[in-house]
Scaffold this motif. Structure first.
Motif, PDB file in Angstrom:
ATOM      1  N   PHE A  87      -1.510   5.754   8.404  1.00  0.00           N
ATOM      2  CA  PHE A  87      -1.700   4.805   7.302  1.00  0.00           C
ATOM      3  C   PHE A  87      -2.900   5.200   6.463  1.00  0.00           C
ATOM      4  CE2 PHE A  87      -3.382   1.055   5.249  1.00  0.00           C
ATOM      5  CZ  PHE A  87      -2.243   0.475   4.718  1.00  0.00           C
ATOM      6  N   HIS A 145       1.346   4.538  -2.920  1.00  0.00           N
ATOM      7  CA  HIS A 145       1.312   6.006  -2.836  1.00  0.00           C
ATOM      8  C   HIS A 145       2.539   6.637  -3.511  1.00  0.00           C
ATOM      9  CE1 HIS A 145      -2.273   6.598  -0.510  1.00  0.00           C
ATOM     10  NE2 HIS A 145      -1.849   5.935   0.550  1.00  0.00           N
ATOM     11  N   GLU A 157      -6.513   6.410  -1.535  1.00  0.00           N
ATOM     12  CA  GLU A 157      -6.348   5.208  -0.705  1.00  0.00           C
ATOM     13  C   GLU A 157      -6.740   3.966  -1.508  1.00  0.00           C
ATOM     14  OE1 GLU A 157      -4.744   5.113   1.893  1.00  0.00           O
ATOM     15  OE2 GLU A 157      -4.819   7.135   2.675  1.00  0.00           O
ATOM     16  N   HIS A 160       0.833  -1.205   0.000  1.00  0.00           N
ATOM     17  CA  HIS A 160       0.000   0.000   0.000  1.00  0.00           C
ATOM     18  C   HIS A 160       0.873   1.263   0.000  1.00  0.00           C
ATOM     19  CE1 HIS A 160      -3.438   2.603   1.084  1.00  0.00           C
ATOM     20  NE2 HIS A 160      -2.556   3.226   1.847  1.00  0.00           N
ATOM     21  N   HIS A 205      -4.420  11.390   2.697  1.00  0.00           N
ATOM     22  CA  HIS A 205      -4.746  11.096   1.301  1.00  0.00           C
ATOM     23  C   HIS A 205      -6.263  11.007   1.157  1.00  0.00           C
ATOM     24  CE1 HIS A 205      -0.610  10.383   0.229  1.00  0.00           C
ATOM     25  NE2 HIS A 205      -0.458   9.518   1.196  1.00  0.00           N
TER      26      HIS A 205
HETATM   27 ZN   LIG Z   1      -2.643   5.240   2.362  1.00  0.00          ZN
END
Ligand SMILES: [Zn+2]
Length: 248
Positions: A223, A121, A176, A117, A171
């Motif tokens: 996160f 980004h 996401e 993940h 974000h």
């Molecule tokens: Zn994220």
């Protein structure tokens, strides 16, 4: 989360000062931004305890990420910080940093999901956008606003704050989802089980609901500002099922 980071004025300050003098903060070039990120990562590595190559943490991370050399044309590099803080982050220059305390609580798949993940980004340039806006916002409000034209006037902690802002950037929900999808594809492409994404979210959901959840707050908030764990797990489950993976 950045208590372990004691930032100092670096080349970043010099570069940004040049950009501000040249006109407005918006004149920060891609090259200057890249240089700023590089020097800030260097600083963070120097300020934290980086596990040596013989450390079990480093060996484990190396084993897990073997063959993951680049994402979206950005070369990746991995390090473990030995710290009791729980966190992990990735920077626009491809530097991925995982905290040992996070490695203690996640199994291999869960860790790969988190890394996938974060790399999403970076590859999709969300994190570059976050660093840029952190620079612009801080520079505009604090430097231009105060009329200060010298970086010498800025405290060390101020520069530390910039990376903190950038790395805890919020974000959008869309970003996401895109990072989740990128992580899924990235793991699959690298021969890993992409359902690791769903397993990571399942673990995060469990941690966020557990009685020690405050210990994970900072990480979980950094996160994702849009946890939506159930939806994200389901989305990954559907993809993995379609691809023929066992999803439990
Ligand atoms: Zn994220």
């Amino acid at each position: 989360m950045w208590t372990a980071v004691a930032a100092q004025a670096t080349d970043w300050g010099r570069l940004l000062q040049g950009a501000l003098k040249a006109g407005t903060a918006a004149t920060i070039t891609d090259e200057d931004l890249a240089e700023a990120v590089r020097s800030e990562v260097k600083q963070m590595d120097a300020s934290n305890t980086v596990c040596s190559s013989s450390s079990p943490y480093t060996k484990r991370l190396k084993r897990l990420t073997r063959g993951m050399t680049s994402a979206g044309g950005i070369k990746l590099n991995f390090k473990v910080y030995k710290t009791s803080d729980v966190n992990a982050f990735a920077c626009p220059d491809g530097s991925v940093r995982v905290f040992s305390a996070l490695m203690d609580i996640l199994d291999d798949n869960e860790l790969l999901g988190v890394i996938g993940h974060e790399i999403g980004h970076v590859a999709l340039k969300h994190s570059k956008k976050a660093w840029r806006s952190a620079l612009l916002r801080s520079a505009a409000s604090d430097v231009i606003g105060s009329g200060s034209d010298t970086w010498a006037a800025l405290s060390d902690s101020y520069l530390g704050e910039l990376s903190s802002i950038a790395l805890t950037a919020k974000h959008s929900r869309t970003h996401e989802t895109q990072a989740d999808d990128y992580g899924y594809d990235f793991l699959k492409k690298n021969g890993r089980n992409p359902w690791a994404m769903g397993l990571a979210f399942k673990k995060m959901k469990k941690l966020s609901e557990g009685k020690n959840s405050s210990r994970y707050d900072k990480w979980l908030r950094a996160f994702s500002s849009h946890p939506d764990f159930d939806k994200r797990i389901e989305r990954m489950r559907q993809r993995a099922k379609r691809d023929g993976y066992s999803v439990k």
